[in-house]
Scaffold this motif. Structure first.
Motif, mmCIF file in Angstrom:
data_model
loop_
_atom_site.group_PDB
_atom_site.id
_atom_site.type_symbol
_atom_site.label_atom_id
_atom_site.label_comp_id
_atom_site.label_asym_id
_atom_site.label_seq_id
_atom_site.Cartn_x
_atom_site.Cartn_y
_atom_site.Cartn_z
ATOM 1 N N ASP A 124 0.851 -1.189 0.000
ATOM 2 C CA ASP A 124 0.000 0.000 0.000
ATOM 3 C C ASP A 124 0.889 1.242 0.000
ATOM 4 O O ASP A 124 1.793 1.362 0.836
ATOM 5 C CB ASP A 124 -0.906 -0.003 1.229
ATOM 6 C CG ASP A 124 -1.691 1.283 1.370
ATOM 7 O OD1 ASP A 124 -2.572 1.524 0.546
ATOM 8 O OD2 ASP A 124 -1.391 2.045 2.322
ATOM 9 N N LYS A 125 0.629 2.142 -0.926
ATOM 10 C CA LYS A 125 1.456 3.339 -1.050
ATOM 11 C C LYS A 125 1.506 4.133 0.250
ATOM 12 O O LYS A 125 2.591 4.523 0.716
ATOM 13 C CB LYS A 125 0.932 4.224 -2.180
ATOM 14 C CG LYS A 125 1.640 5.577 -2.269
ATOM 15 C CD LYS A 125 1.010 6.464 -3.327
ATOM 16 C CE LYS A 125 1.629 7.859 -3.288
ATOM 17 N NZ LYS A 125 1.031 8.758 -4.321
ATOM 18 N N ASP A 126 0.348 4.390 0.839
ATOM 19 C CA ASP A 126 0.315 5.246 2.031
ATOM 20 C C ASP A 126 1.126 4.662 3.176
ATOM 21 O O ASP A 126 1.806 5.395 3.908
ATOM 22 C CB ASP A 126 -1.129 5.485 2.471
ATOM 23 C CG ASP A 126 -1.897 6.378 1.504
ATOM 24 O OD1 ASP A 126 -1.245 7.091 0.717
ATOM 25 O OD2 ASP A 126 -3.131 6.339 1.531
ATOM 26 N N SER A 127 1.073 3.348 3.332
ATOM 27 C CA SER A 127 1.824 2.742 4.436
ATOM 28 C C SER A 127 3.321 2.868 4.212
ATOM 29 O O SER A 127 4.088 3.078 5.161
ATOM 30 C CB SER A 127 1.435 1.268 4.605
ATOM 31 O OG SER A 127 1.814 0.497 3.478
ATOM 32 N N LEU A 128 3.767 2.775 2.957
ATOM 33 C CA LEU A 128 5.191 2.934 2.664
ATOM 34 C C LEU A 128 5.625 4.398 2.790
ATOM 35 O O LEU A 128 6.741 4.676 3.235
ATOM 36 C CB LEU A 128 5.507 2.397 1.267
ATOM 37 C CG LEU A 128 5.386 0.885 1.086
ATOM 38 C CD1 LEU A 128 5.740 0.494 -0.341
ATOM 39 C CD2 LEU A 128 6.265 0.119 2.082
ATOM 40 N N VAL A 129 4.758 5.311 2.400
ATOM 41 C CA VAL A 129 5.039 6.738 2.600
ATOM 42 C C VAL A 129 5.253 7.016 4.084
ATOM 43 O O VAL A 129 6.219 7.685 4.488
ATOM 44 C CB VAL A 129 3.901 7.607 2.042
ATOM 45 C CG1 VAL A 129 4.053 9.057 2.501
ATOM 46 C CG2 VAL A 129 3.859 7.537 0.523
ATOM 47 N N ASN A 130 4.347 6.505 4.903
ATOM 48 C CA ASN A 130 4.447 6.727 6.350
ATOM 49 C C ASN A 130 5.687 6.058 6.939
ATOM 50 O O ASN A 130 6.356 6.628 7.809
ATOM 51 C CB ASN A 130 3.190 6.203 7.045
ATOM 52 C CG ASN A 130 1.958 7.013 6.709
ATOM 53 O OD1 ASN A 130 2.057 8.188 6.360
ATOM 54 N ND2 ASN A 130 0.788 6.400 6.792
ATOM 55 N N LEU A 131 6.003 4.857 6.458
ATOM 56 C CA LEU A 131 7.180 4.152 6.961
ATOM 57 C C LEU A 131 8.455 4.912 6.625
ATOM 58 O O LEU A 131 9.332 5.092 7.486
ATOM 59 C CB LEU A 131 7.233 2.744 6.370
ATOM 60 C CG LEU A 131 8.488 1.918 6.704
ATOM 61 C CD1 LEU A 131 8.606 1.694 8.210
ATOM 62 C CD2 LEU A 131 8.460 0.591 5.953
ATOM 63 N N TYR A 132 8.568 5.364 5.374
ATOM 64 C CA TYR A 132 9.761 6.099 4.967
ATOM 65 C C TYR A 132 9.928 7.364 5.818
ATOM 66 O O TYR A 132 11.016 7.659 6.323
ATOM 67 C CB TYR A 132 9.681 6.470 3.489
ATOM 68 C CG TYR A 132 10.921 7.159 2.963
ATOM 69 C CD1 TYR A 132 11.990 6.423 2.467
ATOM 70 C CD2 TYR A 132 11.030 8.550 2.959
ATOM 71 C CE1 TYR A 132 13.131 7.044 1.986
ATOM 72 C CE2 TYR A 132 12.165 9.180 2.485
ATOM 73 C CZ TYR A 132 13.208 8.422 2.003
ATOM 74 O OH TYR A 132 14.344 9.055 1.535
ATOM 75 N N GLY A 133 8.846 8.125 5.967
ATOM 76 C CA GLY A 133 8.916 9.342 6.770
ATOM 77 C C GLY A 133 9.269 9.064 8.214
ATOM 78 O O GLY A 133 10.047 9.803 8.833
ATOM 79 N N LYS A 134 8.735 7.976 8.764
ATOM 80 C CA LYS A 134 8.975 7.635 10.170
ATOM 81 C C LYS A 134 10.442 7.282 10.416
ATOM 82 O O LYS A 134 11.075 7.817 11.334
ATOM 83 C CB LYS A 134 8.078 6.470 10.577
ATOM 84 C CG LYS A 134 8.223 6.016 12.022
ATOM 85 C CD LYS A 134 7.194 4.936 12.341
ATOM 86 C CE LYS A 134 7.262 4.483 13.790
ATOM 87 N NZ LYS A 134 8.493 3.705 14.066
ATOM 88 N N VAL A 135 10.994 6.388 9.583
ATOM 89 C CA VAL A 135 12.379 5.972 9.833
ATOM 90 C C VAL A 135 13.353 7.114 9.556
ATOM 91 O O VAL A 135 14.375 7.254 10.244
ATOM 92 C CB VAL A 135 12.756 4.722 9.008
ATOM 93 C CG1 VAL A 135 11.878 3.541 9.391
ATOM 94 C CG2 VAL A 135 12.693 4.975 7.515
ATOM 95 N N ARG A 136 13.035 7.930 8.579
ATOM 96 C CA ARG A 136 13.917 9.065 8.252
ATOM 97 C C ARG A 136 13.900 10.090 9.380
ATOM 98 O O ARG A 136 14.960 10.601 9.796
ATOM 99 C CB ARG A 136 13.469 9.697 6.935
ATOM 100 C CG ARG A 136 14.411 10.748 6.374
ATOM 101 C CD ARG A 136 14.012 11.058 4.937
ATOM 102 N NE ARG A 136 14.894 12.046 4.350
ATOM 103 C CZ ARG A 136 14.564 13.323 4.145
ATOM 104 N NH1 ARG A 136 13.357 13.755 4.499
ATOM 105 N NH2 ARG A 136 15.415 14.163 3.584
ATOM 106 N N ASP A 137 12.708 10.403 9.896
ATOM 107 C CA ASP A 137 12.607 11.358 11.001
ATOM 108 C C ASP A 137 13.281 10.819 12.257
ATOM 109 O O ASP A 137 13.946 11.570 12.991
ATOM 110 C CB ASP A 137 11.148 11.694 11.288
ATOM 111 C CG ASP A 137 10.524 12.561 10.199
ATOM 112 O OD1 ASP A 137 11.273 13.135 9.384
ATOM 113 O OD2 ASP A 137 9.276 12.648 10.158
ATOM 114 N N GLU A 138 13.109 9.526 12.524
ATOM 115 C CA GLU A 138 13.756 8.935 13.691
ATOM 116 C C GLU A 138 15.274 8.995 13.575
ATOM 117 O O GLU A 138 15.974 9.239 14.563
ATOM 118 C CB GLU A 138 13.299 7.481 13.865
ATOM 119 C CG GLU A 138 11.864 7.347 14.369
ATOM 120 C CD GLU A 138 11.414 5.900 14.446
ATOM 121 O OE1 GLU A 138 12.151 5.011 13.942
ATOM 122 O OE2 GLU A 138 10.321 5.653 15.004
#
Length: 288
Positions: A124-138
């Motif tokens: 799912d695109k949205d879940s990957l968008v959120n995952l990328y943003g989360k790990v990058r911000d962390e």
């Protein structure tokens, strides 16, 4: 003298103002994009990186630089990295397109490929968008130093910025505080925060910044130069009558394709710049 401002109309008559994009003009962020995507992949598909060694990593980053011009959002780096791995490691293939696919094929057909591989991978695109943003911000929150180090400035840019005597602004899709810290930590260059505009995605806000800059009283009489690596953004400037006073340059070392560089020959207002020429022009001022 990046932090100095013009304080008289006489000084400004022969001066220059440079509005510079950041990623693709001053900074190459493909290493950071890859590292962020790799962190996300290790969360979502932990075993994929069992097949990755340092030489394969270097190859992947090089391919990201080639494909970057057609990638619309950073999360797509996750898709590209996995697809590149499937191209090189047949045993992990889940998509129907990986076998026989070339990087040139990805460049030509990315908009169709990314939708197809999402479907075939059951993602799912949205879940990957959120995952990328989360790990990058962390990553940035926990260890900003290594995140900064995953970026690099293009060769010669540091000396050019330090030698520049004209007024310089940064107009970037990156958050302004990160552009500021990358320049400070990697180049030892301090550009005042009010000279860095973080405009987010899309070109319209960049155009608004250019309009703001040309209207400032202290900029009257300055020669205006906008250096960008995205041809689509420069073309929108040419379509805006209010911005007719800007000299426009496409940096050919940035995130653009040969097809786009060839197209510039048909657009009189846009000039192609090579990196060495860009560095010289920053040092010695643009010639009329």
């Amino acid at each position: 003298m990046l932090t100095e401002s013009r304080d008289s109309g006489h000084q400004a008559e022969m001066g220059d103002l440079y509005a510079l994009d950041f990623d693709g003009v001053l900074s190459d962020s493909c290493g950071e994009s890859y590292a962020s995507a790799a962190r996300a992949i290790k969360v979502r598909w932990p075993t994929l990186f069992n097949y990755v060694d340092s030489s394969l990593e270097d190859w992947i980053v090089d391919q990201i630089r080639i494909v970057r011009p057609v990638m619309q959002t950073r999360y797509e780096t996750i898709l590209l990295v996995r697809l590149l791995l499937e191209m090189r490691v047949p045993s992990i293939r889940k998509s129907s397109v990986a076998e026989g696919l070339t990087v040139e094929g990805i460049l030509e057909n990315w908009s169709e490929l990314k939708n197809l591989i999402l479907k075939e991978w059951g993602e799912d695109k949205d879940s990957l968008v959120n995952l990328y943003g989360k790990v990058r911000d962390e990553w940035k929150d926990r260890d900003l130093g290594t995140w900064i180090g995953a970026n690099r400035l293009y060769p010669g840019v540091v000396d050019a910025l330090k030698s520049a005597t004209s007024t310089i602004y940064i107009v970037t899709g990156k958050q302004s505080r990160f552009a500021e810290v990358i320049l400070r930590e990697l180049a030892g260059v301090t550009i005042p925060p009010e000279r860095i505009f973080g405009v987010g995605s899309g070109s319209e806000r960049k155009l608004e910044v250019l309009k703001q800059l040309q209207k400032k009283p202290e900029h009257q009489g300055l020669k205006l130069h906008f250096v960008e690596d995205r041809l689509a953004t420069l073309k929108k400037v040419t379509e805006e009558p209010e911005l007719v006073g800007w000299n426009l340059y496409l940096g050919d070392w940035g995130y653009n394709t040969q097809k786009e560089r060839d197209e510039v020959a048909t657009i009189p207002r846009i000039e192609i710049l090579q990196l060495s020429g860009f560095n010289d022009k920053l040092k010695y001022s643009f010639c009329s």
